[in-house]
Structures are given as C-alpha cells and as structure tokens.
Design a protein around this motif. Structure first.
Motif, PDB file in Angstrom:
ATOM      1  N   ALA A 158    -112.439  30.985 -69.984  1.00 12.80           N
ATOM      2  CA  ALA A 158    -112.031  32.357 -70.292  1.00 12.80           C
ATOM      3  C   ALA A 158    -111.041  32.377 -71.446  1.00 12.80           C
ATOM      4  O   ALA A 158    -111.099  33.252 -72.325  1.00 12.80           O
ATOM      5  CB  ALA A 158    -111.434  33.015 -69.054  1.00 12.80           C
ATOM      6  N   GLU A 159    -110.110  31.424 -71.448  1.00  9.85           N
ATOM      7  CA  GLU A 159    -109.136  31.344 -72.541  1.00  9.85           C
ATOM      8  C   GLU A 159    -109.827  31.026 -73.861  1.00  9.85           C
ATOM      9  O   GLU A 159    -109.463  31.573 -74.911  1.00  9.85           O
ATOM     10  CB  GLU A 159    -108.087  30.284 -72.217  1.00  9.85           C
ATOM     11  N   SER A 160    -110.830  30.151 -73.824  1.00  4.39           N
ATOM     12  CA  SER A 160    -111.577  29.818 -75.040  1.00  4.39           C
ATOM     13  C   SER A 160    -112.347  31.029 -75.556  1.00  4.39           C
ATOM     14  O   SER A 160    -112.376  31.294 -76.764  1.00  4.39           O
ATOM     15  CB  SER A 160    -112.538  28.660 -74.751  1.00  4.39           C
ATOM     16  N   ASP A 161    -112.960  31.784 -74.642  1.00  3.69           N
ATOM     17  CA  ASP A 161    -113.670  33.002 -75.043  1.00  3.69           C
ATOM     18  C   ASP A 161    -112.706  34.005 -75.666  1.00  3.69           C
ATOM     19  O   ASP A 161    -113.031  34.669 -76.658  1.00  3.69           O
ATOM     20  CB  ASP A 161    -114.358  33.641 -73.833  1.00  3.69           C
ATOM     21  N   LEU A 162    -111.516  34.121 -75.070  1.00  2.00           N
ATOM     22  CA  LEU A 162    -110.529  35.064 -75.601  1.00  2.00           C
ATOM     23  C   LEU A 162    -110.100  34.663 -77.005  1.00  2.00           C
ATOM     24  O   LEU A 162    -109.996  35.518 -77.900  1.00  2.00           O
ATOM     25  CB  LEU A 162    -109.325  35.131 -74.673  1.00  2.00           C
ATOM     26  N   GLY A 217    -110.305  35.814 -82.710  1.00  2.00           N
ATOM     27  CA  GLY A 217    -110.578  35.352 -84.064  1.00  2.00           C
ATOM     28  C   GLY A 217    -111.637  36.196 -84.758  1.00  2.00           C
ATOM     29  O   GLY A 217    -111.533  36.467 -85.958  1.00  2.00           O
ATOM     30  N   ALA A 218    -112.639  36.635 -83.990  1.00  2.00           N
ATOM     31  CA  ALA A 218    -113.727  37.425 -84.574  1.00  2.00           C
ATOM     32  C   ALA A 218    -113.313  38.871 -84.828  1.00  2.00           C
ATOM     33  O   ALA A 218    -113.775  39.502 -85.792  1.00  2.00           O
ATOM     34  CB  ALA A 218    -114.954  37.387 -83.658  1.00  2.00           C
ATOM     35  N   GLN A 230    -121.204  37.612 -80.702  1.00  2.00           N
ATOM     36  CA  GLN A 230    -120.858  36.278 -81.210  1.00  2.00           C
ATOM     37  C   GLN A 230    -120.107  35.460 -80.158  1.00  2.00           C
ATOM     38  O   GLN A 230    -120.411  34.287 -79.930  1.00  2.00           O
ATOM     39  CB  GLN A 230    -120.011  36.426 -82.469  1.00  2.00           C
ATOM     40  N   THR A 231    -119.140  36.071 -79.501  1.00  2.00           N
ATOM     41  CA  THR A 231    -118.320  35.359 -78.522  1.00  2.00           C
ATOM     42  C   THR A 231    -119.104  34.990 -77.266  1.00  2.00           C
ATOM     43  O   THR A 231    -118.967  33.881 -76.735  1.00  2.00           O
ATOM     44  CB  THR A 231    -117.108  36.214 -78.125  1.00  2.00           C
TER      45      THR A 231
END
Length: 231
Positions: free
Chosen positions: A67-71, A76-77, A118-119
């Motif tokens: 979840a942190e990586s997705d956030l 960033g996007a 994208q995410t």
C-alpha cells in the motif's frame, strides 16, 4: 504514519463516504447505463476536494509495504502531497486515507485519471470517484478507449466517476487528455446519455450525499469543540 486527532475524524468520514459510493457503483449496473462489466472493482478511489481528502479502498487485504509503494507511485504520478496518512486493514480489505490539497484543476476543469490506471495497472478494474466543490466547471475526460484501457464515465451533481477496465497491463503510461471540450449536449444544457440514470439510483445517490454531509458537519463540530476546549 498515523492521522492526527482531527485527521482521524476526517479519515473516518472518508471511509464512510467510500463505502457509500462503492455500494452505489455496484448497484448502478442494474439501474442505470450498465458498464461493460459488472465485476466488483479491485480498487476504489474517492477524492473529496472540499475536504482535501483521498481514500483508497482495496477489495482485498494487501501488505502495508505494498500500500505504501502504491501511494508513493500515485503521488509521483499526480504530484500530490500527502499528509495525515493512515493505512489499515479490516476484514477483507485494506484502506489508505490521506489529505492532499489541489486534487482538482480549478482553472481548466480537468480531473486526473491516468495516474490511477498507471498506479493500479496490475488490477483489472479500478473505480475513481471525484466529489468536486460546488461551482466546479467540469471540462475533463469522458468515455475513452484504446488498446490498453476502457474507461466509462458518469456524473451526478458534483460527483464524477470513472470505471477503468485494464485490457492490456503492459504499458508504462497512458497519454490521456486532461482538458476536453464539453460535448454539444452539455453546451446546450443537456447532460448526455450518462446522466439518464434510473430514479432509484438518483435517490440513493442523494441520500448518500446527505449522509456524507451529516458526517462532515459532525466532524467539523467535534473539531471546533475540541479546539475551543483546548483554548
């Protein structure tokens, strides 16, 4: 990083609103223009611009590190800033709540859609709901399709919804238009086929908005009382 005390109330309000909108998105298939698929979305994202709030609801439990990586990828996007981040897993789902300003484009009327595809492109179906401020002029993406995605758009009052069906997961970035000229029926005062929803869905949606408004009022009152007591 947990929400601050006042932020927790906001997070809870967002989660409640997300549940309302998710239930509506699941029932709208039988009462309004049905999407091409009736699957439950893998991820539902709710953006409440008036509250600067964002809620991400996974349809299953994911690790906190995921979840942190997705956030991080989403920030960033979108180039949004996140504060008061709260990640939790309850029953069979994981929720991410955070606050971020400037989630809607006031001048141009554009809403970001591509960053969510994208995410979360590893999933098949993504639902994105924007609750825009009163007076917001919408001039953004509507229905869209290419070799990678199929996007169904709908709107009711100040809520703009996108159902993103990922057809081909092998892409790095989608070049979706941000600002789109209004359709002729919108210019003439009409709302287009996407606004021809059943009466049941409209009433349910208005009920959901009313419930959300009650929660927001309660949040504001609690926060104001706490500040008064501290003073």
């Amino acid at each position: 990083m947990a929400c601050e005390k006042s932020g927790k109330f906001t997070c809870r309000a967002l989660v409640l609103a997300a549940v309302w909108l998710l239930s509506l998105s699941l029932t709208s298939g039988s009462l309004a223009d049905p999407p091409k698929t009736k699957k439950t979305p893998d991820v539902v994202v709710l953006i409440v611009a008036d509250l600067d709030g964002v809620n991400i609801q996974y349809n299953n439990v994911v690790k906190k590190s995921v979840a942190e990586s997705d956030l991080r990828s989403l920030l960033g996007a979108t180039r949004w800033q996140a504060r008061n981040v709260h990640i939790s897993s309850v029953d069979n789902s994981t929720s991410v709540d955070f606050l971020s300003g400037r989630t809607v484009n006031w001048r141009g009327g554009g809403l970001l859609v591509g960053p969510f595809a994208q995410t979360f492109k590893r999933f098949d179906l993504i639902a994105v709901h924007y609750i825009a401020p009163s007076g917001y002029t919408f001039r953004s993406l509507r229905d869209y399709s290419d070799r990678y995605v199929n996007i169904d758009w709908s709107n009711t009052n100040n809520t703009y919804s996108y159902l993103i069906n990922i057809k081909n997961h092998n892409f790095d970035r989608l070049n979706l238009p941000l600002i789109v000229d209004p359709a002729k029926d919108d210019q003439n005062g009409g709302s287009g086929r996407k606004m021809q929803v059943g009466r049941g869905i409209l009433l349910a949606f208005l009920f959901a908005l009313a419930a959300g408004a009650i929660v927001v009022i309660a949040v504001n009152r609690i926060t104001r009382n706490e500040r008064s007591n501290r003073a």
